[in-house]
Design a protein around this motif. Structure first.
Motif, PDB file in Angstrom:
ATOM      1  N   LEU A  79       7.378  -3.733  -9.814  1.00 61.66           N
ATOM      2  CA  LEU A  79       6.229  -3.529 -10.696  1.00 61.66           C
ATOM      3  C   LEU A  79       6.140  -4.629 -11.752  1.00 61.66           C
ATOM      4  CD1 LEU A  79       6.280   0.351 -11.238  1.00 61.66           C
ATOM      5  CD2 LEU A  79       4.759  -0.992  -9.773  1.00 61.66           C
ATOM      6  N   TYR A  80       7.277  -5.041 -12.272  1.00 61.10           N
ATOM      7  CA  TYR A  80       7.285  -6.112 -13.276  1.00 61.10           C
ATOM      8  C   TYR A  80       6.746  -7.408 -12.673  1.00 61.10           C
ATOM      9  CZ  TYR A  80       9.011  -8.710 -17.346  1.00 61.10           C
ATOM     10  OH  TYR A  80       9.104  -9.476 -18.483  1.00 61.10           O
ATOM     11  N   SER A  81       7.195  -7.737 -11.470  1.00 58.34           N
ATOM     12  CA  SER A  81       6.717  -8.959 -10.812  1.00 58.34           C
ATOM     13  C   SER A  81       5.235  -8.855 -10.480  1.00 58.34           C
ATOM     14  CB  SER A  81       7.523  -9.215  -9.538  1.00 58.34           C
ATOM     15  OG  SER A  81       8.887  -9.410  -9.832  1.00 58.34           O
ATOM     16  N   PHE A  82       4.795  -7.669 -10.061  1.00 59.87           N
ATOM     17  CA  PHE A  82       3.379  -7.476  -9.750  1.00 59.87           C
ATOM     18  C   PHE A  82       2.516  -7.661 -11.003  1.00 59.87           C
ATOM     19  CE2 PHE A  82      -0.036  -4.267 -10.027  1.00 59.87           C
ATOM     20  CZ  PHE A  82      -0.933  -4.830  -9.139  1.00 59.87           C
ATOM     21  N   LEU A  83       2.914  -7.039 -12.101  1.00 61.43           N
ATOM     22  CA  LEU A  83       2.147  -7.176 -13.339  1.00 61.43           C
ATOM     23  C   LEU A  83       2.154  -8.614 -13.839  1.00 61.43           C
ATOM     24  CD1 LEU A  83       3.257  -3.912 -15.196  1.00 61.43           C
ATOM     25  CD2 LEU A  83       1.083  -4.351 -14.040  1.00 61.43           C
ATOM     26  N   HIS A 111     -13.180  -9.280  -4.105  1.00 55.43           N
ATOM     27  CA  HIS A 111     -12.110 -10.151  -3.623  1.00 55.43           C
ATOM     28  C   HIS A 111     -10.889 -10.071  -4.534  1.00 55.43           C
ATOM     29  CE1 HIS A 111     -15.347 -12.795  -1.475  1.00 55.43           C
ATOM     30  NE2 HIS A 111     -15.089 -11.669  -0.836  1.00 55.43           N
ATOM     31  N   TYR A 112     -11.111 -10.028  -5.824  1.00 54.54           N
ATOM     32  CA  TYR A 112     -10.003  -9.998  -6.777  1.00 54.54           C
ATOM     33  C   TYR A 112      -9.262  -8.661  -6.711  1.00 54.54           C
ATOM     34  CZ  TYR A 112     -12.135 -14.194  -8.725  1.00 54.54           C
ATOM     35  OH  TYR A 112     -12.643 -15.453  -8.886  1.00 54.54           O
ATOM     36  N   TYR A 113     -10.021  -7.579  -6.626  1.00 53.67           N
ATOM     37  CA  TYR A 113      -9.368  -6.274  -6.511  1.00 53.67           C
ATOM     38  C   TYR A 113      -8.563  -6.186  -5.213  1.00 53.67           C
ATOM     39  CZ  TYR A 113     -12.339  -4.747 -10.376  1.00 53.67           C
ATOM     40  OH  TYR A 113     -12.957  -4.622 -11.594  1.00 53.67           O
ATOM     41  N   GLY A 114      -9.128  -6.751  -4.147  1.00 52.87           N
ATOM     42  CA  GLY A 114      -8.421  -6.730  -2.869  1.00 52.87           C
ATOM     43  C   GLY A 114      -7.121  -7.515  -2.918  1.00 52.87           C
ATOM     44  N   VAL A 115      -7.154  -8.674  -3.572  1.00 53.36           N
ATOM     45  CA  VAL A 115      -5.943  -9.494  -3.684  1.00 53.36           C
ATOM     46  C   VAL A 115      -4.885  -8.782  -4.517  1.00 53.36           C
ATOM     47  CG1 VAL A 115      -5.035 -11.626  -4.663  1.00 53.36           C
ATOM     48  CG2 VAL A 115      -7.114 -11.684  -3.300  1.00 53.36           C
ATOM     49  N   ILE A 141      -3.323  -6.171  -2.326  1.00 51.85           N
ATOM     50  CA  ILE A 141      -2.445  -6.804  -1.334  1.00 51.85           C
ATOM     51  C   ILE A 141      -1.140  -7.253  -1.979  1.00 51.85           C
ATOM     52  CG2 ILE A 141      -2.208  -8.809   0.178  1.00 51.85           C
ATOM     53  CD1 ILE A 141      -5.190  -8.585   0.774  1.00 51.85           C
ATOM     54  N   ASP A 142      -1.236  -7.809  -3.180  1.00 50.11           N
ATOM     55  CA  ASP A 142      -0.024  -8.245  -3.875  1.00 50.11           C
ATOM     56  C   ASP A 142       0.898  -7.068  -4.166  1.00 50.11           C
ATOM     57  OD1 ASP A 142       1.460 -10.411  -5.366  1.00 50.11           O
ATOM     58  OD2 ASP A 142       1.120  -9.009  -7.004  1.00 50.11           O
ATOM     59  N   LEU A 143       0.323  -5.947  -4.575  1.00 51.41           N
ATOM     60  CA  LEU A 143       1.139  -4.759  -4.832  1.00 51.41           C
ATOM     61  C   LEU A 143       1.805  -4.268  -3.552  1.00 51.41           C
ATOM     62  CD1 LEU A 143       2.105  -2.546  -6.761  1.00 51.41           C
ATOM     63  CD2 LEU A 143      -0.009  -1.296  -6.255  1.00 51.41           C
ATOM     64  N   VAL A 144       1.069  -4.312  -2.450  1.00 55.42           N
ATOM     65  CA  VAL A 144       1.644  -3.884  -1.168  1.00 55.42           C
ATOM     66  C   VAL A 144       2.775  -4.816  -0.753  1.00 55.42           C
ATOM     67  CG1 VAL A 144       1.167  -3.588   1.291  1.00 55.42           C
ATOM     68  CG2 VAL A 144      -0.463  -2.737  -0.402  1.00 55.42           C
ATOM     69  N   ARG A 190       4.598  -6.717  -2.673  1.00 54.31           N
ATOM     70  CA  ARG A 190       5.729  -6.542  -3.581  1.00 54.31           C
ATOM     71  C   ARG A 190       6.520  -5.277  -3.263  1.00 54.31           C
ATOM     72  NH1 ARG A 190       7.594 -10.898  -6.398  1.00 54.31           N
ATOM     73  NH2 ARG A 190       5.876 -12.095  -7.299  1.00 54.31           N
ATOM     74  N   SER A 191       5.893  -4.356  -2.530  1.00 48.48           N
ATOM     75  CA  SER A 191       6.554  -3.090  -2.192  1.00 48.48           C
ATOM     76  C   SER A 191       7.000  -3.042  -0.738  1.00 48.48           C
ATOM     77  CB  SER A 191       5.604  -1.912  -2.474  1.00 48.48           C
ATOM     78  OG  SER A 191       5.117  -1.951  -3.801  1.00 48.48           O
ATOM     79  N   MET A 192       7.016  -4.186  -0.066  1.00 49.79           N
ATOM     80  CA  MET A 192       7.370  -4.196   1.351  1.00 49.79           C
ATOM     81  C   MET A 192       8.817  -3.796   1.598  1.00 49.79           C
ATOM     82  SD  MET A 192       4.830  -4.837   3.318  1.00 49.79           S
ATOM     83  CE  MET A 192       5.601  -5.350   4.838  1.00 49.79           C
ATOM     84  N   TRP A 193       9.655  -3.879   0.564  1.00 45.94           N
ATOM     85  CA  TRP A 193      11.058  -3.496   0.741  1.00 45.94           C
ATOM     86  C   TRP A 193      11.198  -2.009   1.056  1.00 45.94           C
ATOM     87  CZ3 TRP A 193      12.537   0.282  -2.618  1.00 45.94           C
ATOM     88  CH2 TRP A 193      11.780   0.423  -3.781  1.00 45.94           C
ATOM     89  N   VAL A 194      10.164  -1.203   0.708  1.00 45.73           N
ATOM     90  CA  VAL A 194      10.224   0.227   0.993  1.00 45.73           C
ATOM     91  C   VAL A 194      10.249   0.444   2.501  1.00 45.73           C
ATOM     92  CG1 VAL A 194       9.057   2.428   0.703  1.00 45.73           C
ATOM     93  CG2 VAL A 194       9.022   0.752  -1.146  1.00 45.73           C
TER      94      VAL A 194
END
Length: 217
Positions: free
Chosen positions: A169-173, A201-205, A208-211, A213-217
């Protein structure tokens, strides 16, 4: 690789690696950021070096089932020492660069906050490296007295999971707010200046970035 054309790049790489001894400029920070995205490439390079040095490239392709190929890749020094160090090294470089920027500018923000981001990432990497050893110790020892609370929740696993979530979350923010200049509430969580006309486009990016960043789940 002619030295005349490659010399500036190699000199920049040397200054990147020697951080925080040298003061980083924008290009050095950019190169270090590229290194953080090339961890998998560095792992493949190390695997290739071990493959060649060990002489495994001389082995026939049709090995018996009992002959495990590349035994070194299952060794302790490779899985729990070399690979974690490769993962840590780019993060360590960026961490040192942030500290050097703080020393040069005496500005806590954003240098120390950025250093904290890379410190979190390094801690997550270390926990990921030693977590298999912890599980091996638990299963081999079969000890019921592992650290847990009265409800039987494993404190080590809980702390590890919380560390992962906090770092992600820190990296995403940081990506959204600092690197992209988005996430401003008064601009509908976007930025004051947008290059693309469609806000979707910005909301989509950001999603995607949050997803990712959470791929380790």
């Amino acid at each position: 690789f002619p030295w005349r054309t490659r010399a500036p790049l190699w000199k920049a790489i040397f200054r990147v690696i020697t951080a925080p001894v040298t003061s980083p400029i924008f290009f050095h920070i950019y190169v270090a950021d590229v290194f953080t995205s090339m961890v998998k490439v560095f792992q493949d390079i190390m695997w290739t070096l071990c493959f060649v040095i060990s002489g495994d490239f001389l082995l026939p392709e049709n090995l018996d089932e009992n002959d495990a190929p590349h035994p070194w890749q299952h060794a302790f020094w490779y899985k729990n020492v070399v690979i974690p160090l490769i993962c840590l090294f780019p993060l360590w470089i960026r961490f040192n660069q942030c500290l050097r920027r703080y020393m040069d500018t005496h500005k806590r923000w954003p240098n120390l906050a950025n250093a904290f981001k890379y410190a979190l990432s390094q801690t997550v990497t270390l926990f990921g490296a030693f977590h298999p050893l912890y599980l091996l110790h638990v299963h081999k020892g079969n000890r019921p007295d592992q650290p847990s609370n009265e409800n039987g929740i494993n404190l080590f696993q809980t702390f590890w999971m919380g560390l992962f979530i906090t770092s992600s979350l820190y990296s995403f923010l940081w990506d959204v707010y600092m690197d992209w200049g988005l996430g401003r509430p008064r601009f509908a969580f976007l930025g004051p200046r947008l290059m693309f006309p469609r806000q979707l486009h910005y909301y989509g990016v950001m999603v995607i970035d949050l997803v990712l960043r959470s791929m380790w789940v």
